[in-house]
Design a protein around this motif. Structure first.
Motif, PDB file in Angstrom:
ATOM      1  N   ALA A   1      -2.274  -1.576  -4.521  1.00 61.19           N
ATOM      2  CA  ALA A   1      -0.855  -1.757  -4.210  1.00 61.19           C
ATOM      3  C   ALA A   1      -0.572  -1.425  -2.748  1.00 61.19           C
ATOM      4  O   ALA A   1       0.200  -2.129  -2.076  1.00 61.19           O
ATOM      5  CB  ALA A   1      -0.001  -0.881  -5.130  1.00 61.19           C
ATOM      6  N   VAL A   2      -1.183  -0.370  -2.218  1.00 65.21           N
ATOM      7  CA  VAL A   2      -1.008  -0.022  -0.806  1.00 65.21           C
ATOM      8  C   VAL A   2      -1.499  -1.157   0.079  1.00 65.21           C
ATOM      9  O   VAL A   2      -0.816  -1.571   1.029  1.00 65.21           O
ATOM     10  CB  VAL A   2      -1.766   1.283  -0.472  1.00 65.21           C
ATOM     11  CG1 VAL A   2      -1.842   1.486   1.040  1.00 65.21           C
ATOM     12  CG2 VAL A   2      -1.073   2.481  -1.111  1.00 65.21           C
ATOM     13  N   ALA A   3      -2.698  -1.670  -0.236  1.00 66.60           N
ATOM     14  CA  ALA A   3      -3.259  -2.763   0.562  1.00 66.60           C
ATOM     15  C   ALA A   3      -2.347  -3.987   0.531  1.00 66.60           C
ATOM     16  O   ALA A   3      -2.070  -4.610   1.564  1.00 66.60           O
ATOM     17  CB  ALA A   3      -4.659  -3.119   0.050  1.00 66.60           C
ATOM     18  N   LEU A   4      -1.839  -4.341  -0.658  1.00 69.06           N
ATOM     19  CA  LEU A   4      -0.958  -5.505  -0.778  1.00 69.06           C
ATOM     20  C   LEU A   4       0.364  -5.282  -0.059  1.00 69.06           C
ATOM     21  O   LEU A   4       0.908  -6.203   0.555  1.00 69.06           O
ATOM     22  CB  LEU A   4      -0.710  -5.817  -2.250  1.00 69.06           C
ATOM     23  CG  LEU A   4      -1.913  -6.388  -3.003  1.00 69.06           C
ATOM     24  CD1 LEU A   4      -1.689  -6.315  -4.498  1.00 69.06           C
ATOM     25  CD2 LEU A   4      -2.165  -7.839  -2.571  1.00 69.06           C
ATOM     26  N   GLY A   5       0.889  -4.061  -0.124  1.00 71.62           N
ATOM     27  CA  GLY A   5       2.138  -3.756   0.572  1.00 71.62           C
ATOM     28  C   GLY A   5       2.004  -3.907   2.074  1.00 71.62           C
ATOM     29  O   GLY A   5       2.878  -4.487   2.739  1.00 71.62           O
ATOM     30  N   VAL A   6       0.905  -3.399   2.616  1.00 73.58           N
ATOM     31  CA  VAL A   6       0.671  -3.508   4.065  1.00 73.58           C
ATOM     32  C   VAL A   6       0.501  -4.982   4.458  1.00 73.58           C
ATOM     33  O   VAL A   6       1.057  -5.443   5.464  1.00 73.58           O
ATOM     34  CB  VAL A   6      -0.559  -2.672   4.482  1.00 73.58           C
ATOM     35  CG1 VAL A   6      -0.927  -2.946   5.940  1.00 73.58           C
ATOM     36  CG2 VAL A   6      -0.282  -1.190   4.275  1.00 73.58           C
ATOM     37  N   ILE A   7      -0.290  -5.727   3.658  1.00 69.65           N
ATOM     38  CA  ILE A   7      -0.488  -7.151   3.960  1.00 69.65           C
ATOM     39  C   ILE A   7       0.850  -7.884   3.948  1.00 69.65           C
ATOM     40  O   ILE A   7       1.148  -8.691   4.840  1.00 69.65           O
ATOM     41  CB  ILE A   7      -1.454  -7.785   2.941  1.00 69.65           C
ATOM     42  CG1 ILE A   7      -2.890  -7.293   3.202  1.00 69.65           C
ATOM     43  CG2 ILE A   7      -1.416  -9.316   3.024  1.00 69.65           C
ATOM     44  CD1 ILE A   7      -3.886  -7.747   2.164  1.00 69.65           C
ATOM     45  N   LEU A   8       1.666  -7.626   2.929  1.00 69.95           N
ATOM     46  CA  LEU A   8       2.959  -8.307   2.819  1.00 69.95           C
ATOM     47  C   LEU A   8       3.858  -7.974   4.006  1.00 69.95           C
ATOM     48  O   LEU A   8       4.504  -8.864   4.586  1.00 69.95           O
ATOM     49  CB  LEU A   8       3.652  -7.906   1.515  1.00 69.95           C
ATOM     50  CG  LEU A   8       4.999  -8.584   1.245  1.00 69.95           C
ATOM     51  CD1 LEU A   8       4.824 -10.086   1.119  1.00 69.95           C
ATOM     52  CD2 LEU A   8       5.640  -8.023  -0.010  1.00 69.95           C
ATOM     53  N   ILE A   9       3.899  -6.704   4.396  1.00 67.79           N
ATOM     54  CA  ILE A   9       4.712  -6.304   5.549  1.00 67.79           C
ATOM     55  C   ILE A   9       4.287  -7.074   6.795  1.00 67.79           C
ATOM     56  O   ILE A   9       5.118  -7.612   7.551  1.00 67.79           O
ATOM     57  CB  ILE A   9       4.589  -4.790   5.795  1.00 67.79           C
ATOM     58  CG1 ILE A   9       5.342  -4.005   4.712  1.00 67.79           C
ATOM     59  CG2 ILE A   9       5.103  -4.415   7.177  1.00 67.79           C
ATOM     60  CD1 ILE A   9       6.828  -4.057   4.826  1.00 67.79           C
TER      61      ILE A   9
ATOM     62  N   ILE B   1       4.652   2.579   7.057  1.00 66.14           N
ATOM     63  CA  ILE B   1       4.836   3.833   6.321  1.00 66.14           C
ATOM     64  C   ILE B   1       5.711   3.606   5.096  1.00 66.14           C
ATOM     65  O   ILE B   1       5.467   4.158   4.019  1.00 66.14           O
ATOM     66  CB  ILE B   1       5.437   4.909   7.247  1.00 66.14           C
ATOM     67  CG1 ILE B   1       4.431   5.286   8.334  1.00 66.14           C
ATOM     68  CG2 ILE B   1       5.862   6.142   6.462  1.00 66.14           C
ATOM     69  CD1 ILE B   1       4.979   6.217   9.380  1.00 66.14           C
ATOM     70  N   THR B   2       6.727   2.781   5.240  1.00 69.43           N
ATOM     71  CA  THR B   2       7.605   2.460   4.111  1.00 69.43           C
ATOM     72  C   THR B   2       6.820   1.814   2.973  1.00 69.43           C
ATOM     73  O   THR B   2       7.061   2.092   1.792  1.00 69.43           O
ATOM     74  CB  THR B   2       8.727   1.512   4.563  1.00 69.43           C
ATOM     75  OG1 THR B   2       9.518   2.161   5.562  1.00 69.43           O
ATOM     76  CG2 THR B   2       9.620   1.121   3.398  1.00 69.43           C
ATOM     77  N   ALA B   3       5.865   0.957   3.308  1.00 70.86           N
ATOM     78  CA  ALA B   3       5.040   0.304   2.289  1.00 70.86           C
ATOM     79  C   ALA B   3       4.231   1.321   1.502  1.00 70.86           C
ATOM     80  O   ALA B   3       4.123   1.243   0.274  1.00 70.86           O
ATOM     81  CB  ALA B   3       4.112  -0.722   2.945  1.00 70.86           C
ATOM     82  N   ILE B   4       3.675   2.302   2.199  1.00 70.00           N
ATOM     83  CA  ILE B   4       2.867   3.329   1.522  1.00 70.00           C
ATOM     84  C   ILE B   4       3.755   4.247   0.698  1.00 70.00           C
ATOM     85  O   ILE B   4       3.430   4.606  -0.436  1.00 70.00           O
ATOM     86  CB  ILE B   4       2.051   4.121   2.559  1.00 70.00           C
ATOM     87  CG1 ILE B   4       1.108   3.176   3.314  1.00 70.00           C
ATOM     88  CG2 ILE B   4       1.256   5.229   1.890  1.00 70.00           C
ATOM     89  CD1 ILE B   4       0.406   3.810   4.489  1.00 70.00           C
ATOM     90  N   ALA B   5       4.907   4.634   1.255  1.00 71.04           N
ATOM     91  CA  ALA B   5       5.830   5.505   0.517  1.00 71.04           C
ATOM     92  C   ALA B   5       6.313   4.831  -0.758  1.00 71.04           C
ATOM     93  O   ALA B   5       6.494   5.486  -1.793  1.00 71.04           O
ATOM     94  CB  ALA B   5       7.012   5.890   1.403  1.00 71.04           C
TER      95      ALA B   5
END
Length: 340
Positions: free
Chosen positions: A245-253, A187-191
């Motif tokens: 950006a959302v996809a990359l954030g989730v992948i990175l997390i 959720i933090t990645a999406i926010a």
């Protein structure tokens, strides 16, 4: 339609008043530049007819003076037949058009035609300026609404994250706490994407270094990562869409979480994150550690949800996900490569 007629020839001014009245023009005569400027500043006219020659001045002085007033009233400059240079200077000085003064009957028909054309052009310019102004207002409003929407979404997601954090505190099992913590990180990645959107100067674009840097810092400070793990990042400036950006954030997390959980059995080590652009128009996000390595043939550890999320987000990006450095046996290296 009121016309200011600036000419020191009273006979021609009287004739112009009679002739122009037949075409629905009301002529206000100014016999000098000084009186013309006073009338121009005090009253409203649809156009100005301005002669060139006066006793001590020229019509160019009038043009220079009204430029400081800033009214958009079109000015028709009247010159002699041999004054082409004067006409050019008048146009450069702000006149809308010029009419050659002749002794024939063509002068007033040409003047009336030029007046109508100048006023029509002035009307079109005014309408365009108003349309441009309304467009700017609408654009600013849309940008404000978009920023407000992203701000509210980011705040709402932060509230959900806080609720999950509260739920973790009362969870009975470590497995439940871990699952809630990982959900909170997602959720933090999406926010973070929405937070980047409402602070970005470019509408609809996210600068990945600005977005991923704080995301890693927040992840590093969370309870997910053991205190002995060090996160190092090298992020270049790449802009992308919110969806990517959302996809990359989730992948990175997911990749960083997996590396910090499973790479170092002793609970201490280094995880490196690199974001870079290639010469052929691609971008690469990689996560690397020097731990025990990852055997893909054995399958994922835990529930496997992280692996499924990585694959799903990779599909969203249209990305190629590769594992391992050539010629390097130790540690784990995962790279996500996508078209910018």
């Amino acid at each position: 339609m009121r016309i200011l007629y600036v000419d020191d020839d009273p006979a021609l001014a009287r004739l112009a008043t009679r002739v122009l009245a037949r075409s629905d023009f009301t002529v206000v005569h100014a016999p000098s530049i000084e009186i013309g400027l006073e009338l121009f500043a005090a009253e409203t006219f649809e156009a100005v007819v301005l002669d060139h020659y006066f006793e001590n001045q020229t019509g160019l002085n009038f043009l220079e003076a009204i430029a400081e007033i800033g009214k958009p009233t079109p000015v028709l400059y009247v010159t002699g037949s041999s004054d082409a240079d004067v006409a050019i200077r008048a146009l450069k000085g702000g006149a809308a058009d010029y009419v050659v003064k002749t002794a024939t009957d063509d002068f007033f028909p040409l003047l009336i035609s030029a007046l109508n054309q100048a006023m029509e052009n002035s009307r079109l310019r005014s309408e365009k300026q108003e349309a441009d102004r309304q467009l700017v207002v609408a654009k600013e409003r849309a940008e404000l609404l978009l920023a407000e929407m992203n701000h509210r979404i980011a705040n709402s997601l932060s509230l959900v994250s806080a609720m999950i954090r509260m739920q973790m505190q009362i969870a009975g099992s470590e497995e439940t706490k871990t699952a809630l913590n990982e959900t909170q990180n997602r959720i933090t990645a999406i926010a973070g994407v929405h937070r980047s959107l409402y602070t970005s100067e470019i509408i609809g674009e996210v600068e990945l270094d600005v977005y991923l840097g704080p995301l890693l810092a927040e992840l590093h400070g969370s309870s997910t990562i053991a205190r002995g793990i060090t996160l190092k990042s090298q992020l270049c400036r790449i802009s992308t869409t919110a969806d990517k950006a959302v996809a990359l954030g989730v992948i990175l997390i997911e990749l960083v979480t997996n590396a910090t959980k499973y790479a170092y059995t002793a609970g201490a080590g280094e995880v490196r994150v690199v974001l870079d652009a290639t010469d052929d128009g691609f971008a690469v996000l990689s996560v690397e550690d020097d731990g025990i390595g990852y055997d893909r043939s054995v399958g994922p550890k835990g529930t496997g949800l992280g692996t499924r999320l990585i694959n799903a987000m990779g599909t969203t990006l249209g990305a190629e996900i590769s594992y391992g450095h050539d010629g390097k046996a130790d540690g784990t290296y995962v790279a996500v490569r996508w078209q910018q």
